[in-house]
Enzyme design. Structure first.
Site, PDB file in Angstrom:
ATOM      1  N   GLY A 196       0.897  -0.949   0.366  1.00  0.00           N
ATOM      2  CA  GLY A 196      -0.481   0.007  -0.011  1.00  0.00           C
ATOM      3  C   GLY A 196       0.455   1.303   0.019  1.00  0.00           C
ATOM      4  N   CYS A 197       1.660   1.753   1.045  1.00  0.00           N
ATOM      5  CA  CYS A 197       2.436   2.422   0.642  1.00  0.00           C
ATOM      6  C   CYS A 197       3.777   2.428  -0.375  1.00  0.00           C
ATOM      7  CB  CYS A 197       3.567   2.077   1.975  1.00  0.00           C
ATOM      8  SG  CYS A 197       2.865   2.427   3.522  1.00  0.00           S
ATOM      9  N   THR A 198       4.322   1.321  -0.934  1.00  0.00           N
ATOM     10  CA  THR A 198       4.401   1.537  -1.850  1.00  0.00           C
ATOM     11  C   THR A 198       3.710   2.177  -3.343  1.00  0.00           C
ATOM     12  OG1 THR A 198       6.457  -0.241  -1.988  1.00  0.00           O
ATOM     13  CG2 THR A 198       6.072   0.236  -4.210  1.00  0.00           C
TER      14      THR A 198
ATOM     15  N   ALA B 168       3.406   6.079  -2.816  1.00  0.00           N
ATOM     16  CA  ALA B 168       4.212   7.077  -3.093  1.00  0.00           C
ATOM     17  C   ALA B 168       4.294   6.897  -4.189  1.00  0.00           C
ATOM     18  CB  ALA B 168       5.842   5.893  -2.699  1.00  0.00           C
TER      19      ALA B 168
END
Length: 160
Positions: free
Chosen positions: A45-47, A50
């Protein structure tokens, strides 16, 4: 914790991936700040989030905004994450959780039956006067960056 929208944003000074100190006051009177808190470098999710910010980076900078990501990861993890995905913005180290707590995003989380403290994915749009003009909590990654960009566009075109 109550929402910060309409209030002066908590000031911060954190190291970025290069060990340089980045402070909210660096942008006072000059830029909008898109301050996004995320749980962990290099997780799915963070990738995605970003990379969505990376894709929209020029649109944000054209609207006089700087994007800053914040997590509890260290400089080394941030550098690896930035290099791997070609991120054009800084990631800040909040290893003491002080800033995450000030923004009300350091929360008790549950995952696979385990409870732990961590960052709740959240974004704050801060105007050049240092006021939080929009706050998103418990962010769902899909469509979030587009929504943040549309909000910024409407503020800039209204001359706020």
């Amino acid at each position: 914790m109550e929402k910060l929208e309409g209030m002066i944003a908590p000031n911060f000074s954190l190291k970025n991936e290069k060990g340089e100190i980045v402070s909210l006051k660096d942008f006072a009177g000059k830029k909008y700040v898109v301050l996004y808190f995320y749980p962990k470098d290099a997780t799915p999710g963070c990738t995605t989030e970003a990379c969505d910010f990376k894709t929209a980076f020029t649109s944000f900078t054209d609207l006089n905004a700087v994007i800053l990501g914040v997590s509890a990861d260290d400089e080394k993890a941030h550098t690896k994450f930035i290099d791997k995905h070609g991120l054009p913005f800084s990631l800040l180290v909040d290893d003491t959780h002080e800033v995450s707590e000030a923004y009300g995003v350091w929360k008790l989380k549950k995952n696979f039956g385990k409870e732990y403290m961590g960052i709740e994915r959240s974004t704050f749009l801060i105007d050049p006067t240092g006021t939080v003009v929009k706050e998103w909590n418990k962010v769902k990654v899909d469509g979030h960056v587009e929504e943040a960009l549309l909000t910024l566009k409407s503020l800039v075109t209204e001359g706020k």
